[in-house]
Design an enzyme around this catalytic site. Structure first.
Site, PDB file in Angstrom:
ATOM      1  N   PRO A   1      42.749 -60.144 -26.802  1.00 41.77           N
ATOM      2  CA  PRO A   1      41.560 -60.654 -27.501  1.00 41.77           C
ATOM      3  C   PRO A   1      41.790 -61.954 -28.268  1.00 41.77           C
ATOM      4  CG  PRO A   1      42.578 -58.936 -28.805  1.00 41.77           C
ATOM      5  CD  PRO A   1      43.411 -59.054 -27.548  1.00 41.77           C
ATOM      6  N   GLU A   2      42.869 -62.669 -27.971  1.00 41.42           N
ATOM      7  CA  GLU A   2      43.242 -63.828 -28.788  1.00 41.42           C
ATOM      8  C   GLU A   2      42.140 -64.880 -28.909  1.00 41.42           C
ATOM      9  OE1 GLU A   2      47.375 -62.381 -27.452  1.00 41.42           O
ATOM     10  OE2 GLU A   2      45.296 -62.252 -26.791  1.00 41.42           O
ATOM     11  N   LEU A   3      41.416 -65.149 -27.802  1.00 40.68           N
ATOM     12  CA  LEU A   3      40.406 -66.205 -27.856  1.00 40.68           C
ATOM     13  C   LEU A   3      39.290 -65.892 -28.848  1.00 40.68           C
ATOM     14  CD1 LEU A   3      40.063 -67.382 -24.138  1.00 40.68           C
ATOM     15  CD2 LEU A   3      40.864 -68.721 -26.085  1.00 40.68           C
TER      16      LEU A   3
END
Length: 241
Positions: free
Chosen positions: A134-136
């Protein structure tokens, strides 16, 4: 200093447990260093024939500890590069070990935690698994875990995960070959120990040679891979007692 990594030996199997449950075992620098050193110690110890890596609490690992990010800025390039090298090394460390490693994963395994989970040789997951990148969503790029993800998945699904942040269920992770077994959350450690116990009963030189060859042939052209196999085929004659 607070201990954030627990070590326990059960016969010839070493259990390493991430122990920051209040932070979902997020990987700060201290825990990352401790895990790197513990994996190295296990690989050097002739009494250890297999490793199980797991996490305390309701999740395996939430990835990098974002509380450290304010100190990792462009005006601190040495710190940024050092942390990146540390993380990158950890993501590939288990596959470079001669000792086999199985991860026992329940709950969240996201970002660097997802990379850590699939960086092992085998994965046992609880049916409560939530796996993804989920980094973005936090304006970050999953740069250091992308290599492992792309090598494990087809490109379309891999890009979907990194670009949308969608999390896979345990059933989906199993379907796509990211995990070997799915069990009840309470049974993940037991199932992982069963696998590790099977490895521990094998001649360690033979298993180490098989593991090394397995990862080498995946990156070699067919002819070179077959030659490497021939070399190990000759070497293994000395393994039998």
């Amino acid at each position: 200093m607070t201990v954030t990594l627990l070590t326990e030996d059960r016969g010839r199997v070493r259990i390493l447990t991430l122990d920051r449950p209040a932070k979902l075992n997020a990987l700060d620098t201290a825990l990352t260093l401790a895990l790197r050193d513990a994996l190295d110690d296990a690989d050097r110890d002739p009494g250890v024939r297999a490793v199980v890596l797991t996490g305390n609490g309701r999740g395996f690992c939430a990835g990098a500890d974002l509380s450290e990010f304010p100190a990792l800025t462009p005006d601190q390039p040495d710190a940024v590069l050092e942390r990146a090298a540390l993380t990158a090394g950890l993501q590939t460390r288990m596959q470079r070990m001669g000792t086999p490693v199985v991860t026992a994963v329940r709950g969240a395994a996201v970002g660097g935690g997802a990379g850590l989970a699939i960086g092992a040789d085998m994965v046992v997951a609880g049916d409560d698994l939530r796996f993804g990148y989920p980094e973005l969503r936090h304006s970050l790029v999953p740069a250091l875990v992308m290599t492992g993800l792309v090598r494990h998945l087809g490109r379309k699904l891999a890009f979907e995960l990194i670009s949308t942040g969608r999390l896979l269920t345990a059933a989906e992770a199993f379907e796509h070959g990211l995990v070997n077994r799915v069990v009840a959350p309470a049974d993940v450690l037991t199932a992982a120990l069963e696998i590790a116990g099977t490895w521990a009963a094998v001649e360690p030189r033979a298993l180490g040679a098989a593991k090394d060859l397995f990862y080498r042939v995946g990156d070699l052209p067919t002819d070179a891979a077959m030659r490497a196999g021939q070399d190990v085929n000759a070497l293994m004659r000395g393994f039998r007692r």
